[in-house]
Design a protein around this motif. Structure first.
Motif: not given
Length: 181
Positions: A48-68
């Motif tokens: 949507e063209g918004l400015p983005l933050p400096a970084a993204f930090v994840s602690l054991t994130g769920w990135f594939d809910l199919s757990v493939a």
């Protein structure tokens, strides 16, 4: 139900920007299922063209809910692959496949995102999704730092209050990463 939490996260970020906070002073942070929500928010903000933050930090994130991905060694006492799949189906009311990029951002187009810092446990049920996300982000030109913590399970960070040394060390590493950014 989907997409309410996604919309709430996006609107909160847009509201933060509307108050005048500089995006370069913001770091997105997502733990567990919050990892997929935070990353989906970044993707939507980019689209949507918004400015983005400096970084993204994840602690054991769920990135594939199919757990493939392949099963992890050992046993994660907090999550099973089927439990995660069921939570994904609950959230979407079975209206989206679990591999849909909106709920499993490891399958999204990742170009143009800020640097990603991903901490994963060696025995975390969702480890393979973070590895998939990291490799796809690298191919899309995104800076990625992945740390695998030997012997750790999903959400070991929460054991910091019990003074578990690995949890303390993980939080220390996160602080150091954010300070560098």
């Amino acid at each position: 139900a989907y997409p309410a939490a996604h919309d709430d996260c996006f609107n909160a970020y847009r509201g933060l920007l509307d108050t005048g906070i500089e995006p370069g002073r913001i770091v997105f942070f997502g733990e567990s299922c919050g990892g997929s929500l935070a990353l989906a928010t970044l993707i939507r903000a980019r689209d949507e063209g918004l400015p983005l933050p400096a970084a993204f930090v994840s602690l054991t994130g769920w990135f594939d809910l199919s757990v493939a991905g392949p099963a992890v060694p050992g046993r994660d006492p907090f999550l099973t692959a089927e439990w995660v799949r069921n939570r994904g189906r609950d959230y979407t009311a079975n209206q989206l496949p679990l591999e849909h990029p909106d709920i499993s951002p490891a399958y999204a187009e990742l170009h143009g995102l800020p640097p990603l810092y991903l901490q994963i446990g060696q025995q975390d049920t969702l480890r393979e999704g973070a590895l998939l996300l990291g490799s796809r982000a690298l191919r899309d030109g995104v800076a990625v730092q992945i740390e695998s913590w030997p012997g750790m399970i999903h959400g070991w960070h929460g054991l910091v209050t019990a003074e578990v040394p690995e949890a303390i060390a993980a939080w220390r590493a996160i602080r150091e990463y954010i300070e560098q950014i």
